[in-house]
Scaffold this motif. Structure first.
Motif, short mmCIF file in Angstrom:
data_model
loop_
_atom_site.label_atom_id
_atom_site.label_comp_id
_atom_site.label_asym_id
_atom_site.label_seq_id
_atom_site.Cartn_x
_atom_site.Cartn_y
_atom_site.Cartn_z
N CYS A 1 -2.98 -9.98 9.08
CA CYS A 1 -3.33 -9.83 7.67
C CYS A 1 -2.15 -9.26 6.90
O CYS A 1 -1.27 -8.63 7.48
CB CYS A 1 -4.52 -8.89 7.51
SG CYS A 1 -6.03 -9.54 8.22
N GLY A 2 -2.17 -9.48 5.59
CA GLY A 2 -1.08 -9.02 4.75
C GLY A 2 -1.27 -7.59 4.27
O GLY A 2 -0.85 -6.65 4.91
N MET A 3 -1.96 -7.46 3.14
CA MET A 3 -2.09 -6.16 2.49
C MET A 3 -3.56 -5.77 2.37
O MET A 3 -4.44 -6.62 2.33
CB MET A 3 -1.50 -6.20 1.07
CG MET A 3 -0.15 -6.86 0.91
SD MET A 3 1.24 -5.75 1.20
CE MET A 3 1.16 -4.66 -0.23
N VAL A 4 -3.79 -4.46 2.28
CA VAL A 4 -5.15 -3.98 2.05
C VAL A 4 -5.09 -2.97 0.90
O VAL A 4 -4.14 -2.18 0.81
CB VAL A 4 -5.75 -3.36 3.33
CG1 VAL A 4 -4.88 -2.25 3.88
CG2 VAL A 4 -7.15 -2.83 3.10
N SER A 5 -6.07 -3.03 0.01
CA SER A 5 -5.99 -2.13 -1.15
C SER A 5 -6.53 -0.74 -0.79
O SER A 5 -7.46 -0.60 0.00
CB SER A 5 -6.75 -2.71 -2.35
OG SER A 5 -8.08 -2.27 -2.37
N ILE A 6 -5.89 0.28 -1.38
CA ILE A 6 -6.25 1.66 -1.11
C ILE A 6 -7.69 1.92 -1.58
O ILE A 6 -8.46 2.61 -0.91
CB ILE A 6 -5.31 2.64 -1.87
CG1 ILE A 6 -3.84 2.27 -1.66
CG2 ILE A 6 -5.57 4.08 -1.47
CD1 ILE A 6 -3.32 2.41 -0.29
N SER A 7 -8.06 1.32 -2.72
CA SER A 7 -9.41 1.59 -3.24
C SER A 7 -10.46 0.94 -2.33
O SER A 7 -11.57 1.44 -2.21
CB SER A 7 -9.55 1.12 -4.68
OG SER A 7 -9.27 -0.26 -4.77
N ASN B 1 -3.41 -7.58 12.77
CA ASN B 1 -2.10 -7.37 12.12
C ASN B 1 -1.46 -8.65 11.60
O ASN B 1 -0.33 -8.64 11.16
CB ASN B 1 -1.15 -6.59 13.03
CG ASN B 1 -0.71 -7.38 14.24
OD1 ASN B 1 -1.30 -8.41 14.55
ND2 ASN B 1 0.30 -6.90 14.92
N ILE C 1 -9.46 -5.18 11.39
CA ILE C 1 -8.38 -5.83 10.64
C ILE C 1 -7.22 -6.11 11.60
O ILE C 1 -6.65 -5.18 12.16
CB ILE C 1 -7.89 -4.94 9.47
CG1 ILE C 1 -9.06 -4.58 8.54
CG2 ILE C 1 -6.79 -5.65 8.68
CD1 ILE C 1 -8.67 -3.68 7.38
N LEU D 1 -10.11 0.76 0.99
CA LEU D 1 -10.22 1.71 2.11
C LEU D 1 -11.11 2.88 1.72
O LEU D 1 -11.99 3.30 2.47
CB LEU D 1 -8.83 2.23 2.52
CG LEU D 1 -7.86 1.21 3.12
CD1 LEU D 1 -6.52 1.88 3.44
CD2 LEU D 1 -8.43 0.59 4.40
N GLN D 2 -10.91 3.39 0.50
CA GLN D 2 -11.70 4.53 0.05
C GLN D 2 -13.18 4.18 -0.04
O GLN D 2 -14.05 4.95 0.38
CB GLN D 2 -11.18 5.01 -1.31
CG GLN D 2 -11.76 6.35 -1.72
CD GLN D 2 -11.15 6.90 -3.00
OE1 GLN D 2 -10.42 6.20 -3.70
NE2 GLN D 2 -11.45 8.15 -3.30
N ASN E 1 -5.09 -11.11 2.16
CA ASN E 1 -5.10 -9.78 1.57
C ASN E 1 -6.53 -9.31 1.32
O ASN E 1 -7.39 -10.11 0.97
CB ASN E 1 -4.32 -9.77 0.25
CG ASN E 1 -2.85 -10.06 0.48
OD1 ASN E 1 -2.29 -9.69 1.51
ND2 ASN E 1 -2.23 -10.76 -0.46
N LEU E 2 -6.76 -8.01 1.53
CA LEU E 2 -8.11 -7.46 1.40
C LEU E 2 -8.20 -6.63 0.13
O LEU E 2 -7.51 -5.61 -0.01
CB LEU E 2 -8.45 -6.58 2.61
CG LEU E 2 -8.58 -7.28 3.97
CD1 LEU E 2 -7.22 -7.52 4.60
CD2 LEU E 2 -9.45 -6.47 4.91
N HIS E 3 -9.07 -7.06 -0.78
CA HIS E 3 -9.24 -6.37 -2.06
C HIS E 3 -10.66 -5.82 -2.19
O HIS E 3 -11.56 -6.23 -1.47
CB HIS E 3 -9.00 -7.34 -3.22
CG HIS E 3 -7.63 -7.93 -3.25
ND1 HIS E 3 -6.64 -7.45 -4.06
CD2 HIS E 3 -7.09 -8.97 -2.55
CE1 HIS E 3 -5.54 -8.16 -3.87
NE2 HIS E 3 -5.79 -9.09 -2.96
N PHE F 1 -7.83 -1.04 13.09
CA PHE F 1 -6.65 -1.89 12.98
C PHE F 1 -6.24 -2.31 14.38
O PHE F 1 -6.06 -1.45 15.25
CB PHE F 1 -5.50 -1.12 12.31
CG PHE F 1 -5.76 -0.81 10.86
CD1 PHE F 1 -5.47 -1.74 9.87
CD2 PHE F 1 -6.32 0.40 10.48
CE1 PHE F 1 -5.70 -1.47 8.53
CE2 PHE F 1 -6.56 0.69 9.14
CZ PHE F 1 -6.26 -0.25 8.17
#
Lengths: 340, 340
Positions: A47-53, A45, A43, A55-56, A13-15, A67
Motif C-alpha cells: 500500500c502507498g499512504m495512509v491518512s493520520i485522521s 506494505n 495493511i 488512523l485516529q 492509499n487509505l483515506h 502492518f
C-alpha cells in the motif's frame, strides 16, 4: 464488530471520508468500508499512504491496525489503550510464570496441539482408506498418542522446571506428525524435505506464510483480551520475541494452517517459487493468493465449540479469553480440539 | 540516536525516499531528515498522509512513532517489538505490585515529586527576595517539607496497604504547592483559580498541554526500558489507564512542565483561549506555540545528574532505566531532584 479487512494492493492509499475508510488508486475511489464495523485492519506494505485522521478514527473506534510485510509478518500493531484492558490479567499472566499455573497451561496447550495434529492426519485419512500409506499413518498416530499420554505425568512447580520435558514430548510427537504429512504429500508426487523454518523450499514457505497469517489473528486476540504478547510459557522469553503469541498459536497451527496448506497441494496445486533480483526466493503471486484465500476460508468456516457453532476466527478469540479467565479467576482452561 | 522530531503542520505528507524522511506539502519537498538518527517521531493530527514504507523503515530503525491529537495527547504509539526488550523487567514490575518494592518505589517517587515542587517554588523565590509574598511562600515550603517528612514513616508490605496514606501526604503537599503557584501568578495580576484538570481556564489548560508533552516522553522511555506502561503503583490500575506513565511523570511535572509554564506567564505572556464552533475552548495558536517551545527548551537544557551534565530529556530516560534496574536487580532507586 467482527469484520476483518486486509488491504494489500500496489499504490492503494487509505483515506477517511466522514466515518468511512475509502481506498483510492490513482486518485479514484476503488473501495469503501464502514469503520464502525471493523475489528481488525491488516495493511500490507504494498500500500502507498495512509491518512493520520483515518488512523485516529480507527483507534478511537477500537479497530486494531496490523502492518504486515510481504511475507504477511506483522511488523507492528496499533491499538487503543482502552482496548488493552486492565492490567490485572497481564499481572496474573506474568506471575503464573513462577507458579504451577504456567505448568498447567503449557501442558494443556501442548496436549491440545498434539490432538489437533492427530485430527489433521485423521482428516486426510478419511479419503485415503485402503491406500498404501494408511497403515503407516495409523502407526504414526499411535506413536503420537503414546507421546501425548506422557504429558499427563509431567509434574513440577514452575514452567522452568518442566519446560525441557514438555519440549521433548512435543518434539517426539512433531517428528511423527511431519513424517505423516510427508507421506500424504509424497503420495501425490510432491517432494517435501520435512518441516523447517529456514528452508527456501515451496512447501515450507507455504507453512511459514500461513503461520504469519495465524500470528496476526492470535496477536490481535491476545491484545484484545488484555494479555501480554511477550510473556510465554512453553516458548522461552527472548528480547523482542512474542513468546505468548507463539504459545497460543500451537493450539491452532494444525487445524487452521496445516490442513488448508496440505489440502491445496493434495488437490493439485503445485506451489511455485520465484527468485528475486537479490537472489532471495519468494512464493509466486498465484500460490500466495490461493494460500491466503484458503486459510481465510478456513477461518470463516464454522466448528462446534462449547455446544455452539462458531467461526474458527471467533474460536481463537474465545480460547484466548478463556486463558485470560484462567489467569484472573483460576477457571480451568480447556484447549479447543478441532473436528476431523 | 537521540533525535526527536515533531511534525504537526496542516496538510504535510510524510514520505520515505531512500533512508530519509521527506516532508511534502502540495507536492513540494519542505523538509528532509535522516531516519537513522531518529529516536522518536511525534506526528500530530494536522498532518495529512504517511507512507506505509516510511512506517516500516522507522520501525525497523527502532524509531518510536507517537501519534498525538491537537492537545498533544498521544492517541497511539508504534514501536518495534525488539525495542520493547525482554519481558523480565516487566515481569518483576508486575510482581512488585504484591511485595514491598511497590511501596519503596511509590514512596521514592512521591518524595521526589514534593522535593521538586519545593525546588520549583524556590526557583521563583530567587528573584522575589523582599517581595510581599516571600514570607508566605516560605511558610508554604515549610508545610510541604513537614508533609514530605511523613513519607519516611509509611510502612507496609504492599502498595495497596499504603496507597491511601501516600495519596493523602501527596495531596497535603500539593495543596500548599498550588497555593504557592497561585501567589506567584497572582502577584503578576493573573487570576488562577487553583489546579484542576477539568477547568476550561487558560492556565490549567497550559498545564494540561504541558503534561501531555511530558507524557509522550515518559511513555517512550518506559517502552524503551522494557517496562509496562499500564502497571502503576501510586496510580490505581483502571482499564486503559497508563498508570505507570502517570507514576513516573510525578517526578518530572514540577521541573519540566510547571516551571516553564509559570515562567511564561510571570514573564508577561497572557494565555489566550478561543471558542470553537461546537462551544469547546482551546488555547490560542500563539499560546500553544510559545508553550511548546518553552517546554522543549526546558527538555533541551542540561542539568547535573550522577556527576555528569545531561539534557533533561536524557535524564527522563536514565531515571526510567534506573527503575528497570530496581525491578530486575533490586538496585536502589534514587529519584532525580532538579536544581533551583
Amino acid at each position: 464488530m467482527l469484520k476483518e479487512l486486509i488491504i494489500d494492493d500496489y499504490g492503494v492509499n487509505l483515506h477517511k471520508v466522514s466515518e468511512r475508510l475509502v481506498l483510492k488508486k490513482h486518485g479514484k475511489v476503488v473501495e469503501e468500508h464502514a469503520i464502525k464495523e471493523m475489528q481488525d485492519l491488516v495493511i500490507g506494505n504494498k500500500c502507498g499512504m495512509v491518512s493520520i485522521s483515518l488512523l485516529q478514527e480507527l483507534i478511537g473506534n477500537g479497530t486494531q491496525i496490523h502492518f504486515v510485510d510481504f511475507k504477511e509478518e506483522p511488523f507492528t500493531t496499533l491499538y487503543a489503550p482502552g482496548h488493552h484492558g486492565s492490567v490485572k490479567a497481564r499481572r496474573e499472566q506474568l506471575i503464573a510464570y513462577h507458579d504451577n499455573r504456567g505448568v498447567a497451561l503449557a501442558k494443556e496447550i501442548i496436549t491440545t496441539k498434539i490432538l489437533n495434529q492427530i485430527n489433521t492426519i485423521k482428516y486426510f485419512m478419511k479419503s485415503r482408506r485402503g491406500h498404501a500409506i494408511e497403515e503407516e499413518l495409523k502407526i504414526l498416530i499411535d506413536a503420537m498418542k503414546f507421546h501425548n499420554q506422557k504429558i499427563k505425568n509431567v509434574q513440577g512447580e514452575t514452567i522452568e522446571q518442566v519446560r525441557k520435558e514438555i519440549v521433548s514430548i512435543e518434539a517426539h510427537a512433531a517428528k511423527r506428525y511431519w513424517k505423516a504429512v510427508k507421506l500424504i504429500l509424497e503420495e501425490k508426487g510432491l517432494e517435501f524435505p520435512g518441516r523447517s523454518w529456514q528452508l527456501q523450499e515451496p512447501v515450507n514457505m507455504m507453512f511459514n506464510y500461513g503461520y504469519a497469517i495465524l500470528r496476526t489473528r492470535v496477536t490481535s486476540a491476545i491484545i484484545r483480551a488484555g494479555l501480554e504478547t511477550y510473556a510465554g510459557f512453553f516458548h522461552v522469553d527472548r528480547s523482542g520475541r512474542i513468546s505468548f503469541v507463539l504459545d497460543v498459536m500451537e493450539i491452532f497451527r494444525p487445524s487452521i494452517v496445516d490442513r488448508p496448506v496440505i489440502s491445496l497441494i493434495t488437490r493439485g496445486h503445485k506451489p511455485e517459487i520465484e527468485e528475486k533480483e537479490d537472489g532471495s526466493f519468494y512464493l509466486s503471486g498465484k500460490t500466495l493468493k490461493l494460500l491466503r484465500e484458503s486459510i481465510n476460508n478456513r477461518l470463516e468456516s464454522k466448528e462446534e465449540f462449547k455446544g455452539n457453532d462458531y467461526f474458527l476466527r471467533t474460536i481463537i478469540q474465545l480460547q484466548v479469553r478463556d486463558i485470560a479467565s484462567f489467569f484472573r479467576e483460576n477457571k480451568k482452561f480447556k484447549g479447543y480440539i478441532s473436528r476431523w
